[in-house]
Scaffold this active site. Structure first.
Site, PDB file in Angstrom:
ATOM      1  N   GLU A 226       0.897  -1.180   0.000  1.00 45.50           N
ATOM      2  CA  GLU A 226       0.000   0.000   0.000  1.00 45.50           C
ATOM      3  C   GLU A 226       0.919   1.210   0.000  1.00 45.50           C
ATOM      4  O   GLU A 226       1.552   1.515   1.018  1.00 45.50           O
ATOM      5  CB  GLU A 226      -0.881  -0.004   1.248  1.00 45.50           C
ATOM      6  CG  GLU A 226      -1.777  -1.221   1.378  1.00 45.50           C
ATOM      7  CD  GLU A 226      -3.059  -1.111   0.579  1.00 45.50           C
ATOM      8  OE1 GLU A 226      -3.342  -0.027   0.043  1.00 45.50           O
ATOM      9  OE2 GLU A 226      -3.777  -2.115   0.502  1.00 45.50           O
ATOM     10  N   CYS A 260      -2.040   9.199   2.729  1.00 47.67           N
ATOM     11  CA  CYS A 260      -1.813   8.697   1.368  1.00 47.67           C
ATOM     12  C   CYS A 260      -2.938   9.130   0.437  1.00 47.67           C
ATOM     13  O   CYS A 260      -2.719   9.386  -0.737  1.00 47.67           O
ATOM     14  CB  CYS A 260      -1.674   7.185   1.378  1.00 47.67           C
ATOM     15  SG  CYS A 260      -3.092   6.355   2.087  1.00 47.67           S
TER      16      CYS A 260
HETATM   17  P1  NAD Z   1       8.680   4.703   4.431  1.00 43.82           P
HETATM   18  O1  NAD Z   1       8.576   3.930   3.182  1.00 43.82           O
HETATM   19  O2  NAD Z   1       9.826   5.613   4.612  1.00 43.82           O
HETATM   20  O3  NAD Z   1       8.695   3.753   5.702  1.00 43.82           O
HETATM   21  C1  NAD Z   1       7.653   2.825   5.966  1.00 43.82           C
HETATM   22  C2  NAD Z   1       8.174   1.726   6.851  1.00 43.82           C
HETATM   23  O4  NAD Z   1       9.142   0.973   6.140  1.00 43.82           O
HETATM   24  C3  NAD Z   1       8.842   2.170   8.149  1.00 43.82           C
HETATM   25  O5  NAD Z   1       8.415   1.313   9.175  1.00 43.82           O
HETATM   26  C4  NAD Z   1      10.310   1.962   7.853  1.00 43.82           C
HETATM   27  O6  NAD Z   1      11.081   1.687   9.006  1.00 43.82           O
HETATM   28  C5  NAD Z   1      10.287   0.746   6.961  1.00 43.82           C
HETATM   29  N1  NAD Z   1      11.442   0.582   6.087  1.00 43.82           N
HETATM   30  C6  NAD Z   1      12.254   1.563   5.590  1.00 43.82           C
HETATM   31  N2  NAD Z   1      13.178   1.012   4.759  1.00 43.82           N
HETATM   32  C7  NAD Z   1      12.941  -0.324   4.734  1.00 43.82           C
HETATM   33  C8  NAD Z   1      13.556  -1.413   4.062  1.00 43.82           C
HETATM   34  N3  NAD Z   1      14.590  -1.238   3.253  1.00 43.82           N
HETATM   35  N4  NAD Z   1      13.065  -2.649   4.265  1.00 43.82           N
HETATM   36  C9  NAD Z   1      11.990  -2.855   5.082  1.00 43.82           C
HETATM   37  N5  NAD Z   1      11.379  -1.856   5.749  1.00 43.82           N
HETATM   38  C10 NAD Z   1      11.835  -0.604   5.579  1.00 43.82           C
HETATM   39  O7  NAD Z   1       7.287   5.479   4.529  1.00 43.82           O
HETATM   40  P2  NAD Z   1       6.911   6.638   5.534  1.00 43.82           P
HETATM   41  O8  NAD Z   1       7.693   7.836   5.112  1.00 43.82           O
HETATM   42  O9  NAD Z   1       6.969   6.130   6.929  1.00 43.82           O
HETATM   43  O10 NAD Z   1       5.362   6.870   5.199  1.00 43.82           O
HETATM   44  C11 NAD Z   1       4.893   7.747   4.234  1.00 43.82           C
HETATM   45  C12 NAD Z   1       4.522   7.010   2.968  1.00 43.82           C
HETATM   46  O11 NAD Z   1       3.546   6.021   3.243  1.00 43.82           O
HETATM   47  C13 NAD Z   1       3.894   7.905   1.923  1.00 43.82           C
HETATM   48  O12 NAD Z   1       4.452   7.607   0.656  1.00 43.82           O
HETATM   49  C14 NAD Z   1       2.421   7.503   1.941  1.00 43.82           C
HETATM   50  O13 NAD Z   1       1.733   7.745   0.754  1.00 43.82           O
HETATM   51  C15 NAD Z   1       2.525   6.058   2.257  1.00 43.82           C
HETATM   52  N6  NAD Z   1       1.263   5.567   2.798  1.00 43.82           N
HETATM   53  C16 NAD Z   1       0.469   4.742   2.024  1.00 43.82           C
HETATM   54  C17 NAD Z   1      -0.755   4.302   2.510  1.00 43.82           C
HETATM   55  C18 NAD Z   1      -1.660   3.418   1.681  1.00 43.82           C
HETATM   56  O14 NAD Z   1      -2.576   2.824   2.223  1.00 43.82           O
HETATM   57  N7  NAD Z   1      -1.452   3.316   0.384  1.00 43.82           N
HETATM   58  C19 NAD Z   1      -1.165   4.690   3.780  1.00 43.82           C
HETATM   59  C20 NAD Z   1      -0.345   5.535   4.514  1.00 43.82           C
HETATM   60  C21 NAD Z   1       0.876   5.950   4.028  1.00 43.82           C
END
Ligand code: NAD
Length: 472
Positions: A226, A260
């Protein structure tokens, strides 16, 4: 590891990062617990999930207080905790009904003499990796239906917003039968988690989603992603400009735009553009930030400080390329927090960063269109396809336009409804996601593995049936 307070800018919280050994031990413990959990059956699991919801509701003040510090938001934190409780109750109610409706057979096969029965069992260990924008909701949104399905669940919240986990662990002590646990840390912990689980659900940015998908591919486990969005809203000539402006503003700036499904691009018909923009600017100027008084105002600080810098860079890029700032436009550092008042941009063009990259802030770039076909083409001109919105003079008119938009969920006569509606099945398009819908019944059924029981009711074939020289 330290976490920053978004209101003060201070790193005022420290938490222990889970080691590889701890993650493996937690996974092993959950795998053992899962056997008894699945054996309880849907009614037994639903009863425990209801107790989980009650315990979480009773602890809502503590969870919301921690979340308030994590996110710098008061009202939204309370709504978020209540929403997470509601999500548990919804699945605990729907889960047993869904299990009762599963098609188990027996059914007659097209192969003579064969009868087919389908058995369902859960993926034993489910894993979730969550972002910082709605820490409580997004840590549990997939874990709860996974638990209802019979999985155990290991969840990694974002390292940016870890404070709510402590009161959640207290809640879990009251429901010891529930095979749910949290591991803490950043990217390394996320990668280690993927190596332990049988199914991974990731919510976060598209860039990280690709890394998660790669790691899941190495493990050969399913990955539901997502990801980000760049949601457009189309406002037609027959729409009421005041209502459209109010809805567009809310859909774009609630939670400081850190959602999002935020509206990030607006396409308005020229016939109503003038009153629409006037209402939008007036509405934006009436919005207050929650500084200095955290208990008043509408929008708080950016949770993640570098997000504020990214948003400012997009605004500056747009200005340099000819956009006009009608309100807001500058990130303010107040008391250590970074705030941005609702920012309305006019005269935007498709090549500006603010029109192509996810913003994740309270920014509304407005494009005026002369014909609807062009507006639809421009709305679809994005790598993303999360959701979209249409505001028209009537629901019927909006419904005509909806199928032409390339997005998983379309809000009609409103905006960003996916955040409020949990049972509307949808699948993201483009780089906004992958896998079955988390909303609707597939939110649970995706965690069930189908096992075919192929029953021979006639006479089994013997090797002589394959003797050379008989066929043809
Ligand atoms: P992010 O991708 O930076 O981090 C998300 C999670 O991934 C964190 O827990 C982080 O520790 C982990 N992570 C980071 N690198 C990783 C790796 N290499 N391997 C495994 N895990 C890893 O996202 P964010 O900045 O925390 O959140 C914002 C983003 O989330 C925005 O792009 C937003 O659109 C998206 N989002 C999407 C939805 C949806 O339902 N589509 C909902 C909410 C947020």
């Amino acid at each position: 590891m330290k976490a920053r307070n978004p209101r003060t800018g201070q790193e005022d919280h420290e938490f222990a990062v889970s080691s590889r050994e701890e993650i493996a031990a937690e996974a092993a413990r959950l795998r053992t617990a899962q056997l008894g959990w699945e054996a309880m059956g849907p009614e037994g699991r639903a009863a425990i999930l209801m107790r989980f919801a009650d315990a979480m509701e009773a602890a809502a003040p503590q969870i919301a207080a921690a979340l308030r510090v994590d996110t710098g938001r008061g009202a939204v934190s309370w709504i978020e905790v209540q929403g997470a409780v509601g999500n548990i109750r919804r699945w605990a109610t729907r889960g047993p009904e869904l299990f009762a409706s599963l098609d188990r057979g027996p059914k007659t096969s097209a192969t003579p003499g064969i009868e087919i029965v389908t058995d369902y069992s859960a993926f034993p260990l489910f894993g979730a990796i969550a972002p910082w924008n709605f820490p409580v909701i997004l840590s549990h949104i997939d874990a709860v239906p996974a638990l209802m399905a019979g999985c155990a669940a290991l969840v990694k919240p974002s390292e940016v917003t870890p404070r709510f986990v402590e009161p959640m662990r207290d809640v879990l002590t009251q429901v010891p039968e529930l095979p749910l646990a949290y591991v803490m840390g950043g990217a390394d912990v996320g990668q280690a988690l993927i190596e332990e689980v049988d199914y991974i659900c990731f919510t976060g940015s598209t860039a990280t989603g690709r890394k998660v998908a790669e790691a899941a591919a190495r493990q050969l486990i399913p990955a539901n992603l997502e990801l980000g969005g760049k949601d457009p809203m189309i406002i037609t000539a027959s729409a009421d400009p005041d209502w459209a402006a109010g809805v567009a503003l809310r859909s774009s700036i609630v939670a400081t735009g850190q959602a999002c499904q935020s509206i990030e691009r607006i396409y308005v018909a020229r016939e109503i553009a003038e009153p629409f923009l006037a209402a939008l600017v007036a509405g934006a100027q009436a919005v207050e930030i929650t500084y200095p008084d955290a208990a008043s105002g509408h929008i708080g600080p950016f949770i993640f400080p570098s997000q504020a810098d990214k948003v400012q860079a997009q605004i500056d890029d747009a200005k340099a390329k000819g956009a006009r700032v009608l309100s807001g436009g500058t990130v303010e550092v107040l008391g250590g927090g970074k705030y941005l008042r609702p920012t309305i941009l006019a005269d935007v063009t498709p090549e500006m960063d603010v029109m192509r990259e996810e913003t994740f802030g309270p920014v509304l770039p407005v494009t005026i269109y002369d014909d609807l076909d062009t507006a639809i083409t421009q709305a679809n001109d994005t790598e993303y396809g999360l959701s979209a919105a249409i505001f028209a003079g009537s629901l019927e008119e909006a419904a005509e336009i909806a199928p032409r938009l390339e997005a998983g969920a379309i809000s009609l006569q409103d905006g960003a409804l996916t955040s409020m509606v949990g049972d509307a099945t949808n699948q993201s398009r483009g780089t906004s996601g992958l896998g079955p819908s988390r909303m609707g019944d597939t939110g649970l059924t995706r965690f069930l593995r189908e096992q075919a029981h192929i029953r021979q009711t006639g006479t089994p074939l013997l090797i002589d049936a394959y003797r050379e020289g008989q066929a043809g």
